[in-house]
Design a protein around this motif. Sequence first.
Motif, PDB file in Angstrom:
ATOM      1  N   GLU A  98      51.031  51.956  29.924  1.00 61.26           N
ATOM      2  CA  GLU A  98      51.648  52.387  31.476  1.00 61.26           C
ATOM      3  C   GLU A  98      50.887  53.062  32.318  1.00 61.26           C
ATOM      4  O   GLU A  98      50.353  54.211  31.552  1.00 61.26           O
ATOM      5  CB  GLU A  98      52.944  52.869  31.157  1.00 61.26           C
ATOM      6  CG  GLU A  98      53.962  52.601  32.114  1.00 61.26           C
ATOM      7  CD  GLU A  98      55.485  53.210  31.622  1.00 61.26           C
ATOM      8  OE1 GLU A  98      55.608  54.128  31.430  1.00 61.26           O
ATOM      9  OE2 GLU A  98      56.294  52.221  31.476  1.00 61.26           O
ATOM     10  N   ARG A  99      50.324  52.688  33.499  1.00 62.68           N
ATOM     11  CA  ARG A  99      49.861  53.607  34.409  1.00 62.68           C
ATOM     12  C   ARG A  99      50.811  54.408  35.348  1.00 62.68           C
ATOM     13  O   ARG A  99      51.675  54.146  35.681  1.00 62.68           O
ATOM     14  CB  ARG A  99      48.948  52.773  35.280  1.00 62.68           C
ATOM     15  CG  ARG A  99      49.781  51.757  36.167  1.00 62.68           C
ATOM     16  CD  ARG A  99      48.886  51.120  37.343  1.00 62.68           C
ATOM     17  NE  ARG A  99      48.338  51.983  38.141  1.00 62.68           N
ATOM     18  CZ  ARG A  99      47.240  52.412  38.329  1.00 62.68           C
ATOM     19  NH1 ARG A  99      46.310  52.072  37.440  1.00 62.68           N
ATOM     20  NH2 ARG A  99      47.002  53.190  39.221  1.00 62.68           N
ATOM     21  N   PRO A 100      50.311  55.766  35.279  1.00 58.69           N
ATOM     22  CA  PRO A 100      50.795  56.523  36.270  1.00 58.69           C
ATOM     23  C   PRO A 100      50.583  56.234  37.701  1.00 58.69           C
ATOM     24  O   PRO A 100      49.560  55.516  38.036  1.00 58.69           O
ATOM     25  CB  PRO A 100      50.044  57.799  35.978  1.00 58.69           C
ATOM     26  CG  PRO A 100      48.815  57.820  35.464  1.00 58.69           C
ATOM     27  CD  PRO A 100      49.027  56.260  34.860  1.00 58.69           C
ATOM     28  N   GLY A 101      51.554  56.671  38.672  1.00 63.04           N
ATOM     29  CA  GLY A 101      51.159  56.454  40.131  1.00 63.04           C
ATOM     30  C   GLY A 101      51.646  55.012  40.180  1.00 63.04           C
ATOM     31  O   GLY A 101      52.745  54.470  39.635  1.00 63.04           O
ATOM     32  N   PRO A 102      50.935  54.624  41.226  1.00 63.03           N
ATOM     33  CA  PRO A 102      51.357  53.273  41.805  1.00 63.03           C
ATOM     34  C   PRO A 102      51.082  52.171  41.137  1.00 63.03           C
ATOM     35  O   PRO A 102      50.264  52.059  39.928  1.00 63.03           O
ATOM     36  CB  PRO A 102      50.498  52.996  43.216  1.00 63.03           C
ATOM     37  CG  PRO A 102      49.245  53.827  42.805  1.00 63.03           C
ATOM     38  CD  PRO A 102      49.706  55.128  42.223  1.00 63.03           C
ATOM     39  N   GLY A 103      52.353  51.244  40.975  1.00 64.04           N
ATOM     40  CA  GLY A 103      52.119  50.064  40.069  1.00 64.04           C
ATOM     41  C   GLY A 103      51.132  49.123  40.385  1.00 64.04           C
ATOM     42  O   GLY A 103      50.490  49.168  41.517  1.00 64.04           O
ATOM     43  N   VAL A 104      50.583  47.921  39.907  1.00 64.93           N
ATOM     44  CA  VAL A 104      49.542  47.118  40.006  1.00 64.93           C
ATOM     45  C   VAL A 104      49.942  46.195  41.252  1.00 64.93           C
ATOM     46  O   VAL A 104      49.124  45.514  41.768  1.00 64.93           O
ATOM     47  CB  VAL A 104      49.341  46.289  38.633  1.00 64.93           C
ATOM     48  CG1 VAL A 104      48.865  47.020  37.699  1.00 64.93           C
ATOM     49  CG2 VAL A 104      50.519  45.369  38.533  1.00 64.93           C
ATOM     50  N   SER A 105      51.366  46.178  41.608  1.00 63.54           N
ATOM     51  CA  SER A 105      51.347  45.507  42.839  1.00 63.54           C
ATOM     52  C   SER A 105      51.298  46.329  44.103  1.00 63.54           C
ATOM     53  O   SER A 105      50.947  45.675  45.274  1.00 63.54           O
ATOM     54  CB  SER A 105      52.924  45.339  42.915  1.00 63.54           C
ATOM     55  OG  SER A 105      53.651  46.558  42.847  1.00 63.54           O
ATOM     56  N   GLN A 106      50.728  47.460  43.945  1.00 63.65           N
ATOM     57  CA  GLN A 106      50.196  48.271  45.092  1.00 63.65           C
ATOM     58  C   GLN A 106      48.716  48.049  45.147  1.00 63.65           C
ATOM     59  O   GLN A 106      48.044  48.424  44.212  1.00 63.65           O
ATOM     60  CB  GLN A 106      50.691  49.758  44.895  1.00 63.65           C
ATOM     61  CG  GLN A 106      52.184  49.824  44.908  1.00 63.65           C
ATOM     62  CD  GLN A 106      52.884  49.432  46.001  1.00 63.65           C
ATOM     63  OE1 GLN A 106      52.264  49.598  47.365  1.00 63.65           O
ATOM     64  NE2 GLN A 106      53.873  48.988  46.027  1.00 63.65           N
ATOM     65  N   ALA A 107      48.150  47.831  46.394  1.00 67.18           N
ATOM     66  CA  ALA A 107      46.690  47.847  46.468  1.00 67.18           C
ATOM     67  C   ALA A 107      45.946  48.765  46.306  1.00 67.18           C
ATOM     68  O   ALA A 107      44.733  48.686  45.696  1.00 67.18           O
ATOM     69  CB  ALA A 107      46.370  47.124  47.953  1.00 67.18           C
TER      70      ALA A 107
END
Length: 245
Positions: A98-107
């Motif tokens: 899982e990535r912190p911050g914006p998800g992968v849908s955010q450029a």
Amino acid sequence: MAGAEAIVSATYGDGLNMADSQRLRSTPEGIRLVSEVAAELAGRSGGRTSVLAVATYFPVDVDSVARVFEAIEAIDGVERIEEGPLTFYEIEDQQRFERPGPGVSQASFIDESAGFLRALGTLKSDEEWVRKVRAQHQLLRIVADADETTLELSYLTSRAGMSRARVQSLLNDFDAQGYLHIEVDEEMDQLRYIFPPIEYPRDRFERHMRLIEEVEAPVRTRSSPWIVLAIIALVILAIVIWLRL
């Protein structure tokens, strides 16, 4: 050892000495980003995803993404599976990546990765590589925009703006790697291509094409060979430590 750290350790052995399709695999941030995207997409699709689906999130060639998947296979809970003629990857514990911050849908998730952008700058110095990326992503965009995952060659060539031979060559490469499957209808004398589910919005595609144009290649310096040797020494040390764990 878990998550991105394990992927980096399992990957570093040959990344610095392979062709351009391995460059993303030799970049820790590239490895991390690909694994995070793969996990998020798997979480949306019953625990599995594909190379082509993940490739639509990065302005690089499909083979570069596939090489990272080969590294991810070394992690417990990540399994390559064959479903008929297509290859998928199952990820049991998506939260591990899982990535912190914006998800992968955010450029912006790519903008925040200086290491990935440096690797992209190096890759884009090869004009043939840039042409290949543009052609591959153009095809992926056409497939994503279609209503079906089984498409005839004529459908793809009529929309690609490339020669039939070029389209067929790219698709044959995808088929050879198991990214898609070619079905031959001998009675109708037609070729059909079976793809995994792909989402590739126009704004993401256009942003990727802009990134290829905008990112500058790194300036080469006279000390670069020494930097490479130092990195290789660190890589060897990391491998030794990892093998002893």
